[in-house]
Scaffold this motif. Structure first.
Motif, PDB file in Angstrom:
ATOM      1  N   GLU A 519      -7.319   3.635  11.709  1.00  0.00           N
ATOM      2  CA  GLU A 519      -7.113   2.194  12.044  1.00  0.00           C
ATOM      3  C   GLU A 519      -8.255   1.598  11.477  1.00  0.00           C
ATOM      4  O   GLU A 519      -9.445   2.264  11.486  1.00  0.00           O
ATOM      5  CB  GLU A 519      -6.566   1.910  13.496  1.00  0.00           C
ATOM      6  N   CYS A 520      -8.394   0.451  11.487  1.00  0.00           N
ATOM      7  CA  CYS A 520      -9.940  -0.246  11.306  1.00  0.00           C
ATOM      8  C   CYS A 520     -10.569  -0.416  12.648  1.00  0.00           C
ATOM      9  O   CYS A 520      -9.976  -0.950  13.616  1.00  0.00           O
ATOM     10  CB  CYS A 520      -9.684  -1.867  10.714  1.00  0.00           C
ATOM     11  N   PRO A 521     -11.695   0.169  12.689  1.00  0.00           N
ATOM     12  CA  PRO A 521     -12.310  -0.022  13.988  1.00  0.00           C
ATOM     13  C   PRO A 521     -12.639  -1.343  14.484  1.00  0.00           C
ATOM     14  O   PRO A 521     -12.740  -1.350  15.747  1.00  0.00           O
ATOM     15  CB  PRO A 521     -13.786   0.965  13.551  1.00  0.00           C
ATOM     16  N   ASP A 522     -12.603  -2.279  13.681  1.00  0.00           N
ATOM     17  CA  ASP A 522     -13.021  -3.557  14.033  1.00  0.00           C
ATOM     18  C   ASP A 522     -11.710  -4.397  14.641  1.00  0.00           C
ATOM     19  O   ASP A 522     -11.712  -5.303  15.504  1.00  0.00           O
ATOM     20  CB  ASP A 522     -13.757  -4.525  12.978  1.00  0.00           C
ATOM     21  N   CYS A 523     -10.564  -4.094  13.959  1.00  0.00           N
ATOM     22  CA  CYS A 523      -9.294  -5.088  14.326  1.00  0.00           C
ATOM     23  C   CYS A 523      -8.180  -4.285  14.764  1.00  0.00           C
ATOM     24  O   CYS A 523      -7.474  -4.708  15.362  1.00  0.00           O
ATOM     25  CB  CYS A 523      -8.852  -5.576  12.786  1.00  0.00           C
ATOM     26  N   SER A 524      -8.409  -2.898  14.933  1.00  0.00           N
ATOM     27  CA  SER A 524      -7.356  -2.250  15.773  1.00  0.00           C
ATOM     28  C   SER A 524      -5.922  -2.287  14.997  1.00  0.00           C
ATOM     29  O   SER A 524      -4.963  -2.513  15.823  1.00  0.00           O
ATOM     30  CB  SER A 524      -7.148  -2.600  16.997  1.00  0.00           C
ATOM     31  N   ARG A 537      -8.003  -0.217   3.268  1.00  0.00           N
ATOM     32  CA  ARG A 537      -8.289  -1.470   3.464  1.00  0.00           C
ATOM     33  C   ARG A 537      -7.662  -2.089   4.557  1.00  0.00           C
ATOM     34  O   ARG A 537      -6.602  -1.905   4.946  1.00  0.00           O
ATOM     35  CB  ARG A 537      -7.846  -1.984   2.007  1.00  0.00           C
ATOM     36  N   CYS A 538      -8.708  -2.779   5.234  1.00  0.00           N
ATOM     37  CA  CYS A 538      -7.970  -3.384   6.398  1.00  0.00           C
ATOM     38  C   CYS A 538      -7.616  -4.868   5.885  1.00  0.00           C
ATOM     39  O   CYS A 538      -8.455  -5.466   5.235  1.00  0.00           O
ATOM     40  CB  CYS A 538      -9.312  -3.775   7.507  1.00  0.00           C
ATOM     41  N   HIS A 539      -6.348  -5.170   6.178  1.00  0.00           N
ATOM     42  CA  HIS A 539      -5.907  -6.285   5.634  1.00  0.00           C
ATOM     43  C   HIS A 539      -6.079  -7.723   6.754  1.00  0.00           C
ATOM     44  O   HIS A 539      -5.854  -8.848   6.585  1.00  0.00           O
ATOM     45  CB  HIS A 539      -4.368  -6.278   5.480  1.00  0.00           C
ATOM     46  N   TYR A 540      -6.784  -7.407   7.825  1.00  0.00           N
ATOM     47  CA  TYR A 540      -7.556  -8.457   8.580  1.00  0.00           C
ATOM     48  C   TYR A 540      -8.827  -8.803   8.139  1.00  0.00           C
ATOM     49  O   TYR A 540      -9.079 -10.142   7.692  1.00  0.00           O
ATOM     50  CB  TYR A 540      -7.597  -8.077  10.101  1.00  0.00           C
ATOM     51  N   CYS A 541      -9.768  -8.130   8.038  1.00  0.00           N
ATOM     52  CA  CYS A 541     -10.980  -8.448   7.906  1.00  0.00           C
ATOM     53  C   CYS A 541     -11.614  -8.206   6.369  1.00  0.00           C
ATOM     54  O   CYS A 541     -12.550  -8.772   5.984  1.00  0.00           O
ATOM     55  CB  CYS A 541     -12.137  -7.669   8.964  1.00  0.00           C
ATOM     56  N   GLY A 542     -10.742  -7.231   5.737  1.00  0.00           N
ATOM     57  CA  GLY A 542     -11.099  -7.063   4.429  1.00  0.00           C
ATOM     58  C   GLY A 542     -11.973  -5.826   4.320  1.00  0.00           C
ATOM     59  O   GLY A 542     -12.304  -5.873   2.932  1.00  0.00           O
TER      60      GLY A 542
HETATM   61 ZN    ZN Z   1     -10.884  -4.735  10.055  1.00  0.00          ZN
END
Ligand code: ZN
Ligand code: ADP
Length: 805
Positions: A519-524, A537-542
């Motif tokens: 998972e993205c550590p920033d966005c979960s 790739r995180c599709h929330y923060c990019g």
């Molecule tokens: Zn993220």
């Protein structure tokens, strides 16, 4: 006499209404909520008056041409509801109103004159000529009449409409000026003897011929037929009617396809638990509401119906919202079984004309209960007493285009404006609604047990990492446990449901050993796997991450890409269970009108052994012979890059589990997964909805997601990839500056590509705004008119998004 001006909202993407001068002759009908015909460039459009005043606009105003409604089509409360929607979701008011009114009631319409058959009094001059001409033609457009008489007829038509000599109707451009009601001429009960005829018709041979024609036709005939085919003039018909020997009647042509279906009669008595919930509802103050939290099969429907019945007893009306009307024929049948003809069913199978008919019947108070999907929240029910939102957690209550309203939120607003009660019902409430009960603004009522104290079916998780699997040559996971349960059902001649939610658009990585999904550590949210160039790739923060060489949890070197390419479950099941009768239900098999009903009927008649399909099979069905529900792969929805992934998965599991064991034979649920310890699955296995809600509410605190905070998803799209990217960067920069200059506590995430990177040939990027609801609202209201409409690139503000894909 001071001049008056009307502000008119037009069905165009305009953030400001246009101003028009109001001619004195129609001023009494140009009031807020009324429809008017106004010139827009070279066209005539129908718009809705949103305000009137005496202040002249800056530019010279043109005149309102006509005001066809004796009563405003929109009540004050509905107009204010529209204003709330436009403000909250950042949509143009005209576009909002367009979504509220059935299409035939406005837009680029033609004004049609229809005969009424009421010819009281002499009119004289042009008015009389026009009236007679309309009487003969039965129905003509105003434009055709103007051509015929070679002059503008707005005012004359208006006068005739006021005395009831003609009817002024707005029809959408391009439709036949056809009539939904049929006007017939019918003879009185008593027939004249031959002697009486000679005397009565001595100087009126043509009336005698009409009289005798009607007699031969069985006592009545359509007026249009008499005029067109048989050549009787309006004067002859009028003469016969005036002498009292015949009358004109209007018969509505019934066009409601639900009309022929008999409803299901309700259970005879409320259970004690239902009774106490109904009493609690009745004791509430108007304009307040409740969340009815009742497990699947607990009898929520009867509670809704009882609440509606009490409203009707007090002379009030009701709205019942259901997620998708095509998927809930059983619910519709129950409502009809209780209220019969008081019900208007608003569903997508209606033609424009039928929808307009139903709308008018509600507006006139001839029908008191509206049942329908999300747009039924705008039904013009008179003296609204109660609004029911069944399955309130369903994502389909959110409109996918402007105005992007959520029908449940609109229900709350409308209830407040009309001092009506609202009842939100669900076995798996949304976190938003549940949070409201904690805040006290919504009462929490519950039905914790099924009817007859039937147990909820046991849910067994099959851990695909360790359970014995069958090699089938398909990508669909297939355990021995599921197959043997299926064989058992078939040998006992019971029925099974198999769910495979194949919404696998975004690929994620999963360790086959321990089941970990990075998972993205920033966005979960789950990171999305990209093949070219390889990366996560995180599709929330990019943010980008390298593809991990080994699992960060257990160190296993093999990582599997999942979520795409799930093969047709149907093929597999057909191969494994050759004798079984299968039915598949998903968007592909149910797009034809009523096809869904046909599949459900076959199940009801026992002509299907195994029903398989996507999430649409999880909803509202009540089949007692279904004793097994199998969830083939619970993880597809679990790892979508969306903060609601866990909530959706829980809801789906609980709802589909609710289809099993509704009859005396009982039943069970088998769930195949690689993440059995995931809270959504663990709580679902225990039927612990409250436990899940509490857990998920904590998870949404950090990083904050709704209901802890409020969200706007700004989606930017264009056909050229480069254009979409550039726009995303530009808009994100603009929003960042706006936030900084206003000093508001909002967070901006992105820009990032949307998880669904390309839809309908458009590349999609998004920017997420997070923060307190008031501040976010201010930004939306400021940004909406400034961001939308940029040539080929598109900016969409989606407030309170239900999905971030
Ligand atoms: Zn993220
Ligand atoms: P829910 O919507 O809560 O899942 P339903 O309203 O569909 O539950 O009710 C489940 C079943 O129980 C239905 O078959 C319904 O006819 C039956 N039922 C509901 N209330 C009663 C009652 N008071 N007496 C007998 N049967 C009832």
């Amino acid at each position: 006499m001071t001049e008056r001006f009307a502000h008119v909202a037009l069905p165009l993407p305009l953030f400001e209404p246009y101003s028009y001068r109001v001619p004195e002759t129609i001023a009494d009908r140009v009031v807020p909520g009324a429809r008017v015909v106004v010139p827009v460039r070279r066209r005539e459009l129908v718009g809705i008056v949103v305000a009137t005043n005496a202040e002249a606009p800056a530019v010279a105003a043109r005149e309102v041409l006509a005001a066809p409604d004796p009563e405003p089509v929109l009540s004050a409360a509905l107009l204010r509801t529209a204003e709330w929607i436009a403000g909250y979701y950042g949509a143009p008011l005209g576009v909002t109103l367009r979504a509220m009114l059935p299409a035939p009631l406005w837009g680029e319409s033609q004004l049609v004159l229809r005969a009424t058959g009421h010819w009281s009094g002499r009119l004289g001059g042009l008015a009389e000529q026009l009236r007679d001409w309309v009487e003969e033609k039965q129905s003509v457009t105003l434009a055709a009449a103007s051509r015929h008489f070679k002059r503008p007829l707005w005012e004359v038509a208006d006068r005739l409409a006021r005395v009831g000599a003609v009817e002024l109707v707005l029809l959408p451009a391009g439709t036949e000026a056809g009539i939904a009601v049929e006007r017939r001429v019918e003879l009185g009960e008593e027939r004249l003897t031959l002697v009486e005829r000679d005397r009565t018709f001595a100087r009126r041979p043509r009336q005698r011929r009409l009289y005798e024609t009607l007699e031969q036709l069985g006592g009545s005939a359509p007026l249009g037929h008499l005029h067109k085919e048989l050549g009787f003039t309006a004067a002859v018909v009028r003469g016969l009617v005036d002498s009292g020997l015949a009358r004109t009647v209007e018969l509505e042509r019934s066009r409601d396809p639900f009309a022929g279906l008999a409803g299901t009669p309700p259970p005879e008595r409320l259970t004690g638990e239902q009774q106490s919930v109904v009493e609690a509802l009745a004791s509430q103050l108007p304009a307040t509401g409740s969340l009815l939290f009742g497990v699947t099969g607990s009898g929520k429907t009867l509670v809704y119906l009882e609440a509606v019945r009490r409203a009707l007893d007090m002379g009030q009306g009701a709205i019942i919202l259901v997620p998708e009307i095509g998927l809930t024929p059983q619910m519709v049948n129950r409502v009809r079984g209780m209220f019969g003809d008081a019900v208007a069913v608003l569903h997508s199978g209606l033609s424009d004309g039928e929808r307009a008919d139903a709308w008018r019947a509600l507006r006139r108070g001839e029908r008191k209960v509206a049942v329908g999907a999300r747009s039924a929240i705008f039904a013009p029910v008179q003296q609204l007493g109660v609004i029911v939102v069944d399955e309130e957690h369903e994502a389909s209550y959110k409109n996918g285009e402007a105005p992007r309203y959520h029908a449940r939120e609109v229900a709350l607003v409308r209830a407040r404006l009309e001092a009506a009660r609202y009842i939100l019902g669900s076995a798996t409430p949304s976190l938003e609604s549940f949070a409201r009960t904690a805040g006290g603004s919504t009462a929490l009522l519950s039905l914790p047990r099924r009817i007859d104290d039937r147990p909820l079916p046991p849910v067994e998780l099959i851990d695909l990492r360790s359970a014995p699997l069958i090699k089938t040559g398909h990508a669909v996971p297939w355990s021995e446990a599921l197959e043997s349960a299926l064989f058992g059902v078939l040998s006992r001649r019971e029925q099974a449901i198999l769910l495979l939610n194949r919404r696998g658009y975004a690929a994620f990585l999963q360790c086959p050993e321990c089941g970990l999904v990075p998972e993205c550590p920033d966005c979960s949210v789950a990171l999305t796997y990209h093949r070219v160039p390889p990366g996560m790739r995180c599709h929330y923060c990019g943010k980008h991450y390298p593809v991990p060489a080994r699992c960060s949890n257990c160190g296993n070197a093999v990582q599997r890409v999942r979520g795409i390419g799930t093969q047709q479950l149907e093929e597999l099941v057909a191969a494994r269970c050759p004798g079984a009768r299968l039915a598949r239900m998903d968007l592909d098999t149910t797009s034809a009108r009523w096809s869904h009903h046909r599949i459900l009927e076959k199940i009801d008649r026992g002509e299907v052994d195994i029903l398989l399909g996507t999430q649409m099979i999880a909803k509202g069905m009540d089949f007692p012979n279904v004793t097994l529900v199998g969830v083939v792969d619970a993880d597809t929805a679990l790892h979508l890059p969306d903060f609601r992934a866990a909530e959706r998965t829980y809801q789906l599991l609980a709802q589909v589990a609710g289809r099993a064991g509704r009859g005396p034979k009982g039943g069970k649920v088998l769930v195949q997964t690689r993440s059995p310890e995931h809270p959504a699955l663990a709580f679902a296995a225990r039927h612990d909805t409250e436990g899940f809600l509490a857990h998920e509410a904590r998870a949404r605190k950090d990083p904050p997601y709704p209901p802890e905070t409020s969200l706007v998803n700004v989606v930017l799209s264009a056909e050229q990839e480069r254009q979409a990217t550039d726009l995303a960067i530009e808009v994100a920069g603009w929003l960042e500056k706006l936030i900084a200059s206003q000093n508001v506590p909002l967070t901006l995430l992105g820009p990032a590509p949307c998880p669904l990177t390309r839809i309908k040939k458009r590349w999609r990027w998004h920017v997420l705004l997070k923060g307190p609801v008031e501040e976010l609202g201010r930004v939306v209201r400021y940004a909406a008119p400034r961001l939308e409409g940029r040539g080929k690139a598109r900016v969409v503000l989606d407030r309170d998004p239900v999905s971030l894909l």
